[in-house]
Design a protein around this motif. Structure first.
Motif, PDB file in Angstrom:
ATOM      1  N   UNK A   1     -18.794   0.226  13.354  1.00  0.00           N
ATOM      2  CA  UNK A   1     -19.892   1.053  12.848  1.00  0.00           C
ATOM      3  C   UNK A   1     -19.446   2.500  12.634  1.00  0.00           C
ATOM      4  N   UNK A   2     -18.578   2.961  13.508  1.00  0.00           N
ATOM      5  CA  UNK A   2     -18.078   4.337  13.367  1.00  0.00           C
ATOM      6  C   UNK A   2     -17.347   4.520  12.042  1.00  0.00           C
ATOM      7  N   UNK A   3     -16.684   3.448  11.585  1.00  0.00           N
ATOM      8  CA  UNK A   3     -15.900   3.505  10.360  1.00  0.00           C
ATOM      9  C   UNK A   3     -16.583   2.756   9.215  1.00  0.00           C
ATOM     10  N   UNK A   4     -17.882   2.597   9.308  1.00  0.00           N
ATOM     11  CA  UNK A   4     -18.623   1.872   8.277  1.00  0.00           C
ATOM     12  C   UNK A   4     -18.403   2.499   6.895  1.00  0.00           C
ATOM     13  N   UNK A   5     -18.039   1.645   5.938  1.00  0.00           N
ATOM     14  CA  UNK A   5     -17.802   2.123   4.582  1.00  0.00           C
ATOM     15  C   UNK A   5     -16.476   2.816   4.389  1.00  0.00           C
ATOM     16  N   UNK A   6     -15.660   2.860   5.445  1.00  0.00           N
ATOM     17  CA  UNK A   6     -14.365   3.556   5.363  1.00  0.00           C
ATOM     18  C   UNK A   6     -13.202   2.689   5.869  1.00  0.00           C
ATOM     19  N   UNK A   7     -13.470   1.415   6.147  1.00  0.00           N
ATOM     20  CA  UNK A   7     -12.427   0.527   6.667  1.00  0.00           C
ATOM     21  C   UNK A   7     -12.387  -0.764   5.855  1.00  0.00           C
ATOM     22  N   UNK A   8     -11.212  -1.050   5.292  1.00  0.00           N
ATOM     23  CA  UNK A   8     -11.008  -2.233   4.466  1.00  0.00           C
ATOM     24  C   UNK A   8     -10.159  -3.266   5.191  1.00  0.00           C
ATOM     25  N   UNK A   9     -10.362  -4.517   4.804  1.00  0.00           N
ATOM     26  CA  UNK A   9      -9.521  -5.616   5.265  1.00  0.00           C
ATOM     27  C   UNK A   9      -9.230  -6.522   4.077  1.00  0.00           C
ATOM     28  N   UNK A  10      -8.156  -7.292   4.166  1.00  0.00           N
ATOM     29  CA  UNK A  10      -7.856  -8.274   3.139  1.00  0.00           C
ATOM     30  C   UNK A  10      -7.746  -9.641   3.790  1.00  0.00           C
TER      31      UNK A  10
ATOM     32  N   UNK B   1       0.831  -1.207   0.000  1.00  0.00           N
ATOM     33  CA  UNK B   1       0.000   0.000   0.000  1.00  0.00           C
ATOM     34  C   UNK B   1       0.868   1.260   0.000  1.00  0.00           C
ATOM     35  N   UNK B   2       1.913   1.248   0.804  1.00  0.00           N
ATOM     36  CA  UNK B   2       2.811   2.403   0.852  1.00  0.00           C
ATOM     37  C   UNK B   2       3.459   2.627  -0.499  1.00  0.00           C
ATOM     38  N   UNK B   3       3.907   1.542  -1.122  1.00  0.00           N
ATOM     39  CA  UNK B   3       4.549   1.650  -2.430  1.00  0.00           C
ATOM     40  C   UNK B   3       3.589   2.224  -3.463  1.00  0.00           C
ATOM     41  N   UNK B   4       2.360   1.724  -3.464  1.00  0.00           N
ATOM     42  CA  UNK B   4       1.373   2.204  -4.434  1.00  0.00           C
ATOM     43  C   UNK B   4       1.052   3.679  -4.227  1.00  0.00           C
ATOM     44  N   UNK B   5       0.993   4.093  -2.966  1.00  0.00           N
ATOM     45  CA  UNK B   5       0.612   5.469  -2.639  1.00  0.00           C
ATOM     46  C   UNK B   5       1.681   6.481  -3.032  1.00  0.00           C
ATOM     47  N   UNK B   6       2.868   5.999  -3.384  1.00  0.00           N
ATOM     48  CA  UNK B   6       3.921   6.918  -3.829  1.00  0.00           C
ATOM     49  C   UNK B   6       3.610   7.517  -5.205  1.00  0.00           C
ATOM     50  N   UNK B   7       2.784   6.828  -5.977  1.00  0.00           N
ATOM     51  CA  UNK B   7       2.461   7.310  -7.319  1.00  0.00           C
ATOM     52  C   UNK B   7       1.726   8.643  -7.230  1.00  0.00           C
ATOM     53  N   UNK B   8       2.093   9.572  -8.100  1.00  0.00           N
ATOM     54  CA  UNK B   8       1.522  10.913  -8.041  1.00  0.00           C
ATOM     55  C   UNK B   8       0.015  10.900  -8.256  1.00  0.00           C
ATOM     56  N   UNK B   9      -0.465   9.968  -9.074  1.00  0.00           N
ATOM     57  CA  UNK B   9      -1.893   9.945  -9.372  1.00  0.00           C
ATOM     58  C   UNK B   9      -2.696   9.072  -8.424  1.00  0.00           C
ATOM     59  N   UNK B  10      -2.054   8.496  -7.406  1.00  0.00           N
ATOM     60  CA  UNK B  10      -2.789   7.672  -6.450  1.00  0.00           C
ATOM     61  C   UNK B  10      -3.644   8.586  -5.580  1.00  0.00           C
ATOM     62  N   UNK B  11      -4.930   8.261  -5.386  1.00  0.00           N
ATOM     63  CA  UNK B  11      -5.840   9.197  -4.720  1.00  0.00           C
ATOM     64  C   UNK B  11      -5.802   9.169  -3.196  1.00  0.00           C
ATOM     65  N   UNK B  12      -4.821   8.481  -2.604  1.00  0.00           N
ATOM     66  CA  UNK B  12      -4.733   8.406  -1.143  1.00  0.00           C
ATOM     67  C   UNK B  12      -3.282   8.514  -0.711  1.00  0.00           C
TER      68      UNK B  12
ATOM     69  N   UNK C   1      -0.446 -14.572  -1.450  1.00  0.00           N
ATOM     70  CA  UNK C   1       0.108 -13.315  -0.954  1.00  0.00           C
ATOM     71  C   UNK C   1       0.494 -12.383  -2.101  1.00  0.00           C
ATOM     72  N   UNK C   2       1.002 -12.944  -3.181  1.00  0.00           N
ATOM     73  CA  UNK C   2       1.359 -12.112  -4.334  1.00  0.00           C
ATOM     74  C   UNK C   2       0.120 -11.433  -4.911  1.00  0.00           C
ATOM     75  N   UNK C   3      -0.997 -12.139  -4.911  1.00  0.00           N
ATOM     76  CA  UNK C   3      -2.249 -11.557  -5.389  1.00  0.00           C
ATOM     77  C   UNK C   3      -2.737 -10.482  -4.420  1.00  0.00           C
ATOM     78  N   UNK C   4      -2.587 -10.733  -3.119  1.00  0.00           N
ATOM     79  CA  UNK C   4      -2.972  -9.733  -2.121  1.00  0.00           C
ATOM     80  C   UNK C   4      -2.281  -8.406  -2.394  1.00  0.00           C
ATOM     81  N   UNK C   5      -0.979  -8.472  -2.673  1.00  0.00           N
ATOM     82  CA  UNK C   5      -0.201  -7.257  -2.899  1.00  0.00           C
ATOM     83  C   UNK C   5      -0.648  -6.509  -4.153  1.00  0.00           C
ATOM     84  N   UNK C   6      -1.301  -7.212  -5.074  1.00  0.00           N
ATOM     85  CA  UNK C   6      -1.804  -6.566  -6.292  1.00  0.00           C
ATOM     86  C   UNK C   6      -3.167  -5.922  -6.063  1.00  0.00           C
ATOM     87  N   UNK C   7      -4.067  -6.646  -5.385  1.00  0.00           N
ATOM     88  CA  UNK C   7      -5.442  -6.161  -5.331  1.00  0.00           C
ATOM     89  C   UNK C   7      -5.709  -5.161  -4.211  1.00  0.00           C
ATOM     90  N   UNK C   8      -4.932  -5.217  -3.132  1.00  0.00           N
ATOM     91  CA  UNK C   8      -5.223  -4.291  -2.028  1.00  0.00           C
ATOM     92  C   UNK C   8      -5.018  -2.831  -2.449  1.00  0.00           C
TER      93      UNK C   8
END
Length: 217
Positions: free
Chosen positions: A101-110, A19-30, A173-180
């Motif tokens: 419930x406080x984080x409903x719709x805003x919390x992901x898990x894999x 996730x950290x690696x992906x977020x380095x991209x300039x166009x990543x929205x998070x 695990x390799x797939x996890x790193x792609x889809x998360x």
């Protein structure tokens, strides 16, 4: 503006790193603004620091069964960093229904299976015991029930005849790193709509893609 994300970990943090690696991209929205661990010895903490991400430790053990008190401390860290979205990445702590419930719709898990099949612990071993030919990983929203939230994204892998739980888990695990990261991108960019327990996503899907295992002759 990029959405502010916290990652909660308990261990090595391999999905955290993806996730950290992906977020380095300039166009990543998070952007990953903090990594929180409930264990001071979690290997992912050092990795987060190496990547310039703030870290916080909220040890769960001293709280015993008082999950609400533990979560109050976690929430304090989330508030401090103005977190908008949460990604659980190997976070081995059950959360209360109130926190979820406080984080409903805003919390992901894999989870390393094709949910709703094989929830809970050791899903690779469960998959092999069931004799499935295809397994994989699922990114889902967190709800009070374990491994049962609306499914955001899934990735599949073939199961080999000579697989062990360890070899199958490594392939998944390799797939996890792609889809998360892709799932977080969808959520942060507003490409997800919840309709009850169903997650609707925008964007094109290549319907020509197929995974058949074993491959037909």
């Amino acid at each position: 503006m990029k959405r502010r994300v916290a990652i909660l970990i308990s261990g090595r943090g391999s999905n955290m790193a993806a996730l950290i690696q992906a977020a380095r991209a300039q166009d990543f929205p998070a952007e990953i603004v903090v990594v929180i661990s409930n264990r001071a010895d979690a290997g992912g903490l050092a990795l987060a620091v190496q990547n310039g991400v703030a870290t916080a430790i909220v040890e769960s053990k001293p709280f015993g069964r008082d999950r609400a008190a533990f979560e109050a401390q976690v929430q304090s860290v989330l508030d401090e960093h103005r977190v908008e979205l949460i990604c659980l990445a190997g976070f081995m702590r059950l959360l209360t229904a109130e926190f979820v419930q406080r984080w409903h719709g805003r919390m992901l898990n894999i989870h390393p299976s094709l949910l709703p099949s094989f929830p809970g612990i050791d899903p690779a071993r469960q998959a092999l015991a069931a004799g499935v030919k295809i397994s994989g990983a699922t990114v889902h929203f967190v709800i009070p029930e374990t491994d049962a939230g609306p499914i955001v994204m899934q990735g599949a892998v073939p199961v080999a005849e000579d697989d062990t739980p360890e070899t199958l888990a490594a392939r998944i695990l390799k797939v996890e790193h792609r889809i998360y990261p892709d799932a977080l991108r969808l959520l942060a960019s507003g490409g997800i709509r919840l309709a009850g327990n169903i997650c609707r996503t925008t964007g094109s899907i290549d319907h020509g893609q197929r995974l058949i295992s074993p491959a037909p002759r």
